[in-house]
Design a protein around this motif. Structure first.
Motif, PDB file in Angstrom:
ATOM      1  N   LEU A   1      74.722  75.564  58.784  1.00 45.73           N
ATOM      2  CA  LEU A   1      73.791  74.464  58.509  1.00 45.73           C
ATOM      3  C   LEU A   1      73.871  74.023  57.051  1.00 45.73           C
ATOM      4  O   LEU A   1      73.820  72.826  56.749  1.00 45.73           O
ATOM      5  CB  LEU A   1      72.361  74.879  58.851  1.00 45.73           C
ATOM      6  CG  LEU A   1      72.020  75.039  60.325  1.00 45.73           C
ATOM      7  CD1 LEU A   1      70.606  75.563  60.484  1.00 45.73           C
ATOM      8  CD2 LEU A   1      72.195  73.725  61.083  1.00 45.73           C
ATOM      9  N   LEU A   2      74.005  75.003  56.162  1.00 46.13           N
ATOM     10  CA  LEU A   2      74.144  74.674  54.740  1.00 46.13           C
ATOM     11  C   LEU A   2      75.416  73.872  54.497  1.00 46.13           C
ATOM     12  O   LEU A   2      75.401  72.880  53.748  1.00 46.13           O
ATOM     13  CB  LEU A   2      74.135  75.945  53.895  1.00 46.13           C
ATOM     14  CG  LEU A   2      74.259  75.743  52.387  1.00 46.13           C
ATOM     15  CD1 LEU A   2      73.119  74.886  51.853  1.00 46.13           C
ATOM     16  CD2 LEU A   2      74.310  77.084  51.676  1.00 46.13           C
TER      17      LEU A   2
ATOM     18  N   VAL B   1      79.871  68.795  55.292  1.00 46.86           N
ATOM     19  CA  VAL B   1      80.810  69.148  56.363  1.00 46.86           C
ATOM     20  C   VAL B   1      80.048  69.017  57.685  1.00 46.86           C
ATOM     21  O   VAL B   1      79.546  70.002  58.226  1.00 46.86           O
ATOM     22  CB  VAL B   1      81.360  70.592  56.187  1.00 46.86           C
ATOM     23  CG1 VAL B   1      82.439  70.880  57.212  1.00 46.86           C
ATOM     24  CG2 VAL B   1      81.876  70.808  54.776  1.00 46.86           C
ATOM     25  N   PRO B   2      79.920  67.782  58.186  1.00 50.38           N
ATOM     26  CA  PRO B   2      79.043  67.537  59.325  1.00 50.38           C
ATOM     27  C   PRO B   2      79.397  68.347  60.571  1.00 50.38           C
ATOM     28  O   PRO B   2      78.506  68.803  61.281  1.00 50.38           O
ATOM     29  CB  PRO B   2      79.168  66.044  59.593  1.00 50.38           C
ATOM     30  CG  PRO B   2      80.215  65.523  58.693  1.00 50.38           C
ATOM     31  CD  PRO B   2      80.565  66.568  57.701  1.00 50.38           C
ATOM     32  N   PHE B   3      80.680  68.554  60.835  1.00 51.63           N
ATOM     33  CA  PHE B   3      81.058  69.303  62.032  1.00 51.63           C
ATOM     34  C   PHE B   3      80.520  70.726  61.968  1.00 51.63           C
ATOM     35  O   PHE B   3      80.051  71.264  62.970  1.00 51.63           O
ATOM     36  CB  PHE B   3      82.585  69.321  62.207  1.00 51.63           C
ATOM     37  CG  PHE B   3      83.013  70.139  63.382  1.00 51.63           C
ATOM     38  CD1 PHE B   3      82.875  69.640  64.670  1.00 51.63           C
ATOM     39  CD2 PHE B   3      83.524  71.415  63.221  1.00 51.63           C
ATOM     40  CE1 PHE B   3      83.242  70.400  65.769  1.00 51.63           C
ATOM     41  CE2 PHE B   3      83.898  72.186  64.314  1.00 51.63           C
ATOM     42  CZ  PHE B   3      83.763  71.668  65.587  1.00 51.63           C
ATOM     43  N   ALA B   4      80.566  71.338  60.794  1.00 57.21           N
ATOM     44  CA  ALA B   4      80.063  72.710  60.645  1.00 57.21           C
ATOM     45  C   ALA B   4      78.563  72.756  60.900  1.00 57.21           C
ATOM     46  O   ALA B   4      78.052  73.674  61.553  1.00 57.21           O
ATOM     47  CB  ALA B   4      80.378  73.248  59.260  1.00 57.21           C
ATOM     48  N   GLY B   5      77.836  71.783  60.409  1.00 54.22           N
ATOM     49  CA  GLY B   5      76.397  71.735  60.625  1.00 54.22           C
ATOM     50  C   GLY B   5      76.040  71.552  62.091  1.00 54.22           C
ATOM     51  O   GLY B   5      75.121  72.204  62.604  1.00 54.22           O
ATOM     52  N   ILE B   6      76.759  70.679  62.762  1.00 52.61           N
ATOM     53  CA  ILE B   6      76.507  70.437  64.181  1.00 52.61           C
ATOM     54  C   ILE B   6      76.847  71.682  64.999  1.00 52.61           C
ATOM     55  O   ILE B   6      76.075  72.094  65.878  1.00 52.61           O
ATOM     56  CB  ILE B   6      77.295  69.199  64.668  1.00 52.61           C
ATOM     57  CG1 ILE B   6      76.709  67.939  64.032  1.00 52.61           C
ATOM     58  CG2 ILE B   6      77.285  69.103  66.191  1.00 52.61           C
ATOM     59  CD1 ILE B   6      77.551  66.702  64.211  1.00 52.61           C
TER      60      ILE B   6
ATOM     61  N   GLY C   1      75.083  76.392  67.965  1.00 53.73           N
ATOM     62  CA  GLY C   1      75.132  77.840  68.150  1.00 53.73           C
ATOM     63  C   GLY C   1      73.758  78.464  68.064  1.00 53.73           C
ATOM     64  O   GLY C   1      73.409  79.362  68.849  1.00 53.73           O
ATOM     65  N   LEU C   2      72.930  78.004  67.124  1.00 57.13           N
ATOM     66  CA  LEU C   2      71.573  78.527  67.004  1.00 57.13           C
ATOM     67  C   LEU C   2      70.719  78.145  68.213  1.00 57.13           C
ATOM     68  O   LEU C   2      69.893  78.946  68.666  1.00 57.13           O
ATOM     69  CB  LEU C   2      70.925  78.045  65.708  1.00 57.13           C
ATOM     70  CG  LEU C   2      71.434  78.719  64.432  1.00 57.13           C
ATOM     71  CD1 LEU C   2      70.875  78.023  63.194  1.00 57.13           C
ATOM     72  CD2 LEU C   2      71.093  80.197  64.417  1.00 57.13           C
ATOM     73  N   VAL C   3      70.928  76.956  68.745  1.00 53.27           N
ATOM     74  CA  VAL C   3      70.213  76.573  69.969  1.00 53.27           C
ATOM     75  C   VAL C   3      70.548  77.555  71.083  1.00 53.27           C
ATOM     76  O   VAL C   3      69.655  78.088  71.751  1.00 53.27           O
ATOM     77  CB  VAL C   3      70.546  75.121  70.384  1.00 53.27           C
ATOM     78  CG1 VAL C   3      70.068  74.834  71.807  1.00 53.27           C
ATOM     79  CG2 VAL C   3      69.936  74.130  69.410  1.00 53.27           C
ATOM     80  N   LEU C   4      71.818  77.826  71.277  1.00 56.66           N
ATOM     81  CA  LEU C   4      72.228  78.768  72.327  1.00 56.66           C
ATOM     82  C   LEU C   4      71.675  80.166  72.058  1.00 56.66           C
ATOM     83  O   LEU C   4      71.198  80.840  72.982  1.00 56.66           O
ATOM     84  CB  LEU C   4      73.749  78.810  72.441  1.00 56.66           C
ATOM     85  CG  LEU C   4      74.411  77.528  72.939  1.00 56.66           C
ATOM     86  CD1 LEU C   4      75.929  77.650  72.868  1.00 56.66           C
ATOM     87  CD2 LEU C   4      73.956  77.203  74.357  1.00 56.66           C
TER      88      LEU C   4
ATOM     89  N   SER D   1      67.178  70.399  64.273  1.00 61.51           N
ATOM     90  CA  SER D   1      68.320  70.303  63.349  1.00 61.51           C
ATOM     91  C   SER D   1      69.527  69.693  64.039  1.00 61.51           C
ATOM     92  O   SER D   1      70.219  68.833  63.475  1.00 61.51           O
ATOM     93  CB  SER D   1      68.685  71.683  62.798  1.00 61.51           C
ATOM     94  OG  SER D   1      67.658  72.185  61.991  1.00 61.51           O
ATOM     95  N   LEU D   2      69.782  70.114  65.265  1.00 56.72           N
ATOM     96  CA  LEU D   2      70.914  69.573  66.015  1.00 56.72           C
ATOM     97  C   LEU D   2      70.707  68.086  66.298  1.00 56.72           C
ATOM     98  O   LEU D   2      71.621  67.275  66.081  1.00 56.72           O
ATOM     99  CB  LEU D   2      71.115  70.345  67.323  1.00 56.72           C
ATOM    100  CG  LEU D   2      72.230  69.849  68.245  1.00 56.72           C
ATOM    101  CD1 LEU D   2      73.576  69.878  67.525  1.00 56.72           C
ATOM    102  CD2 LEU D   2      72.272  70.696  69.512  1.00 56.72           C
ATOM    103  N   GLY D   3      69.536  67.734  66.768  1.00 55.83           N
ATOM    104  CA  GLY D   3      69.273  66.326  67.076  1.00 55.83           C
ATOM    105  C   GLY D   3      69.398  65.428  65.863  1.00 55.83           C
ATOM    106  O   GLY D   3      70.001  64.349  65.931  1.00 55.83           O
ATOM    107  N   LEU D   4      68.843  65.871  64.744  1.00 55.51           N
ATOM    108  CA  LEU D   4      68.926  65.074  63.516  1.00 55.51           C
ATOM    109  C   LEU D   4      70.359  65.013  62.970  1.00 55.51           C
ATOM    110  O   LEU D   4      70.779  63.979  62.431  1.00 55.51           O
ATOM    111  CB  LEU D   4      67.958  65.606  62.477  1.00 55.51           C
ATOM    112  CG  LEU D   4      66.478  65.379  62.795  1.00 55.51           C
ATOM    113  CD1 LEU D   4      65.583  66.205  61.900  1.00 55.51           C
ATOM    114  CD2 LEU D   4      66.143  63.895  62.702  1.00 55.51           C
ATOM    115  N   ALA D   5      71.103  66.112  63.110  1.00 52.54           N
ATOM    116  CA  ALA D   5      72.499  66.100  62.663  1.00 52.54           C
ATOM    117  C   ALA D   5      73.323  65.128  63.504  1.00 52.54           C
ATOM    118  O   ALA D   5      74.178  64.406  62.971  1.00 52.54           O
ATOM    119  CB  ALA D   5      73.088  67.503  62.730  1.00 52.54           C
ATOM    120  N   LEU D   6      73.065  65.108  64.812  1.00 49.42           N
ATOM    121  CA  LEU D   6      73.803  64.205  65.672  1.00 49.42           C
ATOM    122  C   LEU D   6      73.414  62.745  65.447  1.00 49.42           C
ATOM    123  O   LEU D   6      74.246  61.854  65.604  1.00 49.42           O
ATOM    124  CB  LEU D   6      73.570  64.573  67.148  1.00 49.42           C
ATOM    125  CG  LEU D   6      74.225  65.863  67.611  1.00 49.42           C
ATOM    126  CD1 LEU D   6      73.745  66.230  69.004  1.00 49.42           C
ATOM    127  CD2 LEU D   6      75.742  65.748  67.571  1.00 49.42           C
TER     128      LEU D   6
END
Length: 116
Positions: A58-59, A65-70, A75-78, A109-114
């Motif tokens: 996430l950091l 590095v958007p792909f790493a954050g997504i 992964g955290l969702v799972l 976090s995932l929704g906002l990143a996407l």
């Protein structure tokens, strides 16, 4: 939109870094919770490492590095879906709000990143 993404992601990083540290230190509440769920103490370093990796990813996402954050948020969702399922299977409802809150932060976090 970026401010919301940054605030939610920083909070998600902080709580996961804290939880990973508690897992690594085998804090009393972690030991009690894992015992109640039937999780061996030998799993704590791996669980802590997964939370720490999620926080680090996430950091990286925040740092450009958007792909790493997504990927980290997904992964955290799972991970936390699994934690909620573990609580339900063990019928440990008193503390289910904790992984539920972590799950909510990971989903946000995932929704906002996407959405960025």
């Amino acid at each position: 939109m970026f401010i919301a993404y940054a605030l939610v992601t920083v909070l998600t990083i902080a709580v996961n870094a804290w939880a990973a540290t508690a897992d690594f230190m085998k804090a009393g509440f972690v030991l009690a919770n894992s015992a109640g769920l039937g999780i061996s103490q030998s799993w704590l370093p791996l669980l802590g490492a997964l939370k720490a990796a999620g926080a680090a990813g996430l950091l990286l996402g925040l740092l450009g590095v958007p792909f790493a954050g997504i990927a980290a948020a997904a992964g955290l969702v799972l991970f936390f879906v699994g934690a909620v399922v573990a609580h339900v299977r063990a019928r440990v409802y008193a503390s289910i709000v904790i992984p539920g809150g972590f799950l909510a932060l990971a989903v946000a976090s995932l929704g906002l990143a996407l959405a960025r």
